[in-house]
Motif scaffolding. Structure first.
Motif, short mmCIF file in Angstrom:
data_model
loop_
_atom_site.label_atom_id
_atom_site.label_comp_id
_atom_site.label_asym_id
_atom_site.label_seq_id
_atom_site.Cartn_x
_atom_site.Cartn_y
_atom_site.Cartn_z
N LYS A 24 1.14 -1.18 0.07
CA LYS A 24 0.38 0.05 0.40
C LYS A 24 0.86 0.91 -0.16
O LYS A 24 1.83 1.25 0.37
CB LYS A 24 -0.83 -0.02 0.61
CG LYS A 24 -2.01 1.25 0.76
CD LYS A 24 -3.15 0.70 2.22
CE LYS A 24 -4.01 2.28 1.81
NZ LYS A 24 -4.05 3.41 2.99
N ASN A 27 -3.50 5.88 -1.27
CA ASN A 27 -4.07 5.24 -1.12
C ASN A 27 -4.79 3.72 -2.32
O ASN A 27 -5.86 4.15 -2.66
CB ASN A 27 -5.84 6.46 -1.63
CG ASN A 27 -4.97 7.18 -2.49
OD1 ASN A 27 -4.24 7.44 -3.48
ND2 ASN A 27 -6.68 8.01 -2.78
N ASN A 128 -10.46 4.53 0.63
CA ASN A 128 -10.28 5.71 0.53
C ASN A 128 -9.71 5.83 1.82
O ASN A 128 -9.92 5.40 2.98
CB ASN A 128 -11.36 6.33 0.32
CG ASN A 128 -11.70 6.46 -0.61
OD1 ASN A 128 -10.51 6.80 -1.33
ND2 ASN A 128 -12.62 6.06 -1.92
#
Length: 128
Positions: A24, A27, A128
């Motif tokens: 990650k 986002n 998000n």
């Protein structure tokens, strides 16, 4: 500058090489390709291509959920098939996991997949 966060979960098979289940950054989540391995047994799922496609998508969902996302957040998938003749069977299963607006997708027949698998799917996810 965004940092890279390693995503790992025991609800999906562990990496079989020097890679992360997902990374990650900001986002965006980038998953590694998921194989039809049962995370409990560590073995490839037997049965039809559809059975294996279900396992791949369950594994993909588990990785995405461990990063705080869901399949509805997927913006792009890549489907790797050992036999492109399995495309329609995989499409039928795929439609059970994704709904409109469907993620962008590429699908390819490849010469071989790790561990002799016949399907592998990776995803890019907007969280998000």
């Amino acid at each position: 500058m965004n940092e890279k966060i390693v995503i790992e979960t025991g609800k999906a098979p562990g990496a079989i090489g020097p890679y992360s289940q997902a990374i990650k950054t900001g986002n965006l989540l980038f998953t590694s390709g998921q194989l039809p391995i049962d995370p409990v047994t560590g073995k490839m799922v037997e049965g039809s291509t559809a059975d294996r496609a279900h396992q791949v998508l369950r594994n993909l969902a588990a990785v995405i959920e461990s990063a705080g996302g869901k399949l509805d957040d997927v913006v792009k998938t890549t489907v790797f098939l050992a036999n492109i003749d399995d495309f329609q069977e995989v499409n039928t299963v795929y439609a059970e996991y994704f709904s409109s607006p469907f993620p962008a997708r590429s699908a390819f027949q490849v010469a071989a997949l790790p561990l002799g698998a016949d399907i592998e799917i990776e995803a890019v996810v907007l969280i998000n």
